[in-house]
Design an enzyme around this catalytic site. Sequence first.
Site: not given
Ligand code: SAH
Length: 367
Positions: A109, A116, A120, A170, A201, A224, A300, A343
């Site tokens: 990964c 970022c 989010c 991102e 992603s 999503l 997480n 993640c």
């Molecule tokens: N910015 C991109 C790449 C990040 S991928 C994206 O948004 O897709 C990392 C993945 O883990 C994304 O789906 C993100 O939303 C998710 N993620 C972020 N924080 C998290 C958390 N605390 N627990 C679980 N998943 C999380």
Amino acid sequence: MAVRQEKVNLLGLTRQGLEGFFVSIGEKPFRASQVLKWIHQFGVADFEAMTNISKVLRSRLQELAEIRAPQILMQQHSRDGTRKWLLKVDGGNSVEMVFIPEKDRGTLCVSSQVGCALDCTFCSTARQGFNRNLSAAEIIGQLWMASQALGRDPRGERIISNVVLMGMGEPLLNFDNVVAAMDLMMDDLAWGLSKRRVTISTAGVVPALKRLKEVSDASLAVSLHAPDDALRDQLVPLNRKYPIAVLLDACREYIAGESKRVVTFEYVMLKGINDSAEQARKLARLLDSVPSKVNLIPFNPFSESRYRRPPQEVIDRFASILQDKGIVTITRRTRGGDIDAACGQLVGQVQDRTRRSCSTMIIKEAC
Ligand code: SAH
């Protein structure tokens, strides 16, 4: 006095870029294929070791170019075999990458940005703010470093079989560098991974997703996380700019014409926020018109996070509602939780966090 030129880092150049480099120094473009193999297939960083290249050219390369990957600052091993590295990148910053071993594959990964800009609400990388895009060399350099650190399996095969751009950042807001790095991942003369094994992603940068279709056929994952705009506006603020309907249109377009392709939708499970049976049914209806697969990611936690992970039975109920509607649904097992490698837990070191206040501007400029 002659001005000393900065060396060109060949690590981040695609086959085409490398051909351009050789032509620019008066050499034949086919040199690119040779050097590409040395760098990416044999992991060689020293031009002297490139024995099918003449001595004269080798010393010219030494003068003009370099092969430089990010340095490892720290590494951690999880009890479950997951490994995390902190990598030093230019400008006093550092980023994290994670290797996740599984029975049938080994997934790396990688990060695409220092921090970022998306904000989010459930992601700890967002807390870091944004500093800068990683260069193509810094992105492919993560694969290069990890591959060296992991070595080969007993059959002499590479241990990394899949790469996901799911680390910090991102990726679609760092378009050119990410596309170049993915080109190298999929180029037969470099890493030779199939398009099924390289996944980008995104939180849904729609114009960039449309451009991506023109230049890459990497697999697509979309974060999503909510079945309607009202909730997604809260969780993923980018949704206010590119709402769900517009995003799903772009997803359909991305895989159009390829009957076997699907989009993977990531859905973080947040207790009491997006985990109800009603929301599962809503999600199933939403995805009815997109060939899709769903990855549920149990939240997480990180320090001061305001969300909680739902109990396992709530996650299972959500998954089975989707499955009953015919959607392939996988609950991502949390890996590397003991070393904050799961993640959304990646943080690295982001200098100059004041740029965070510019994040809206950065997004505006980039899309
Ligand atoms: N910015 C991109 C790449 C990040 S991928 C994206 O948004 O897709 C990392 C993945 O883990 C994304 O789906 C993100 O939303 C998710 N993620 C972020 N924080 C998290 C958390 N605390 N627990 C679980 N998943 C999380």
